[in-house]
Design an enzyme around this catalytic site. Structure first.
Site, PDB file in Angstrom:
ATOM      1  N   GLU A  13       0.831  -1.287  -0.143  1.00  0.00           N
ATOM      2  CA  GLU A  13       0.044   0.068   0.103  1.00  0.00           C
ATOM      3  C   GLU A  13       0.793   1.238   0.094  1.00  0.00           C
ATOM      4  O   GLU A  13       0.399   2.308  -0.477  1.00  0.00           O
ATOM      5  CB  GLU A  13      -0.851   0.106   1.232  1.00  0.00           C
ATOM      6  CG  GLU A  13      -1.985  -1.044   1.082  1.00  0.00           C
ATOM      7  CD  GLU A  13      -2.996  -1.355   2.151  1.00  0.00           C
ATOM      8  OE1 GLU A  13      -4.169  -1.526   1.904  1.00  0.00           O
ATOM      9  OE2 GLU A  13      -2.374  -1.220   3.365  1.00  0.00           O
ATOM     10  N   GLY A  79     -12.563  -4.691   1.273  1.00  0.00           N
ATOM     11  CA  GLY A  79     -13.744  -5.225   0.865  1.00  0.00           C
ATOM     12  C   GLY A  79     -14.912  -4.698   0.713  1.00  0.00           C
ATOM     13  O   GLY A  79     -15.339  -4.155   1.599  1.00  0.00           O
ATOM     14  N   MET A 173      -9.159  -3.364   7.939  1.00  0.00           N
ATOM     15  CA  MET A 173      -8.772  -3.710   9.225  1.00  0.00           C
ATOM     16  C   MET A 173      -8.168  -2.604   9.991  1.00  0.00           C
ATOM     17  O   MET A 173      -7.423  -2.773  10.900  1.00  0.00           O
ATOM     18  CB  MET A 173      -8.021  -4.858   9.061  1.00  0.00           C
ATOM     19  CG  MET A 173      -8.703  -5.832   8.527  1.00  0.00           C
ATOM     20  SD  MET A 173      -7.900  -7.513   8.286  1.00  0.00           S
ATOM     21  CE  MET A 173      -7.599  -7.928   9.870  1.00  0.00           C
ATOM     22  N   GLU A 174      -8.160  -1.170   9.485  1.00  0.00           N
ATOM     23  CA  GLU A 174      -7.372  -0.475  10.410  1.00  0.00           C
ATOM     24  C   GLU A 174      -8.073   1.077  10.555  1.00  0.00           C
ATOM     25  O   GLU A 174      -7.641   1.854  11.395  1.00  0.00           O
ATOM     26  CB  GLU A 174      -6.171   0.027   9.479  1.00  0.00           C
ATOM     27  CG  GLU A 174      -5.091  -1.129   9.344  1.00  0.00           C
ATOM     28  CD  GLU A 174      -5.300  -2.060   8.368  1.00  0.00           C
ATOM     29  OE1 GLU A 174      -6.207  -1.734   7.263  1.00  0.00           O
ATOM     30  OE2 GLU A 174      -5.133  -3.387   8.307  1.00  0.00           O
ATOM     31  N   ASP A 197     -11.937  -6.791  -3.246  1.00  0.00           N
ATOM     32  CA  ASP A 197     -12.539  -8.086  -3.254  1.00  0.00           C
ATOM     33  C   ASP A 197     -14.010  -7.655  -2.536  1.00  0.00           C
ATOM     34  O   ASP A 197     -14.296  -6.483  -2.016  1.00  0.00           O
ATOM     35  CB  ASP A 197     -11.924  -9.132  -2.201  1.00  0.00           C
ATOM     36  CG  ASP A 197     -11.697  -8.624  -0.755  1.00  0.00           C
ATOM     37  OD1 ASP A 197     -10.879  -8.201  -0.440  1.00  0.00           O
ATOM     38  OD2 ASP A 197     -12.778  -8.780   0.204  1.00  0.00           O
TER      39      ASP A 197
HETATM   40  N1  ADE Z   1      -9.277  -5.490   3.394  1.00  0.00           N
HETATM   41  C1  ADE Z   1      -9.389  -5.907   1.960  1.00  0.00           C
HETATM   42  N2  ADE Z   1     -10.195  -6.737   1.751  1.00  0.00           N
HETATM   43  C2  ADE Z   1     -10.571  -6.965   3.127  1.00  0.00           C
HETATM   44  C3  ADE Z   1     -11.649  -8.159   3.629  1.00  0.00           C
HETATM   45  N3  ADE Z   1     -12.174  -9.023   2.601  1.00  0.00           N
HETATM   46  N4  ADE Z   1     -11.715  -8.240   5.103  1.00  0.00           N
HETATM   47  C4  ADE Z   1     -10.846  -7.281   5.978  1.00  0.00           C
HETATM   48  N5  ADE Z   1     -10.143  -6.400   5.398  1.00  0.00           N
HETATM   49  C5  ADE Z   1     -10.026  -6.574   4.100  1.00  0.00           C
END
Ligand code: ADE
Length: 230
Positions: A13, A79, A173-174, A197
């Site tokens: 990143e 995501g 996640m951050e 995703d």
């Molecule tokens: N970052 C990118 N895709 C993610 C996902 N599916 N879950 C958590 N963090 C992500």
């Protein structure tokens, strides 16, 4: 002059940023590497935190307290929950929440702790700059809620839980932990994510395939924003 922190969670990143900035000085601190640099006359400090809320809080705090940055921009991947978001699309957070923070047994909403708040809002002016950049470069940008948790989500069931309880458009996640730090220290901040995703059963495979290209889309956008921040 402003000193702008740019952070991501993973090396992929921040690598596209480090390829384009100038006058890099690497500083080791608190088990991490921080890169002081310049871009188009702007002073920057760049770092990736490692994945998750704890490491990202540490890095955000360090960028603000030790390196004295007065603006923080986060660049990375997410995501998608909102079906309008496809792989490679950009989302900016207007607010963020922690989807895995749960003291609901005591009657509280998911994501809420006493003396905290369920959502933390991002800086409006930085969002306006992002919309200008998107318009000028012909990119589409969705503004919405981003949910953060210490888990890689790869199930429709968990996605639905997050959608139902937080009306979130994307998850990662951050972001929310960085938001809590910046909000507490009263520093304007901005969270940008490009979709890697859709957090379903295929999320692991999609993430591996698209993470690098989506991370680049996000990083390039962030550098266009840096030019416009005065
Ligand atoms: N970052 C990118 N895709 C993610 C996902 N599916 N879950 C958590 N963090 C992500």
């Amino acid at each position: 002059m402003r000193k702008i922190a740019i952070m991501g969670a993973m090396p992929e990143e921040v690598a596209p940023l480090l390829e384009k900035v100038e006058n890099i000085i690497k500083v080791e601190y608190a088990n991490n590497s921080y890169y002081e640099a310049t871009y188009k006359g702007k002073e920057l400090v760049i770092a990736y935190s490692k994945i998750g809320k704890v490491f990202s809080s540490l890095t955000a705090s360090t960028l603000l307290e030790k390196f004295k940055c007065d603006t923080l921009l986060f660049s990375g991947v997410a995501g998608a929950i909102n079906p309008a978001l496809k792989i490679g699309d950009l989302i900016i957070a207007d607010k963020l929440c922690q989807h895995d923070l749960d003291i609901s047994i005591f009657g509280h909403d998911f994501g809420f702790v006493p003396e905290g708040s369920k959502f933390v809002e991002t800086d409006k002016h930085l969002r306006t700059i992002a919309k200008e950049v998107a318009k000028q470069s012909g990119l589409s940008l969705i503004e919405g809620t981003i949910a953060t948790g210490d888990q890689f989500v790869a199930s429709n069931e968990r996605k639905e839980f997050i959608s139902k309880n937080f009306e979130a458009d994307a998850l990662e996640m951050e972001g929310a932990s960085v938001a809590v730090v910046c909000d507490a220290l009263d520093v304007p901040f901005f969270i940008l994510r490009a979709i890697s995703d859709t957090a379903n059963d295929d999320a692991g495979v999609d993430f591996d395939e698209f993470m690098v290209t989506s991370a680049k889309i996000s990083a390039n956008f962030i550098l266009d924003m840096v030019e416009k921040i005065d």
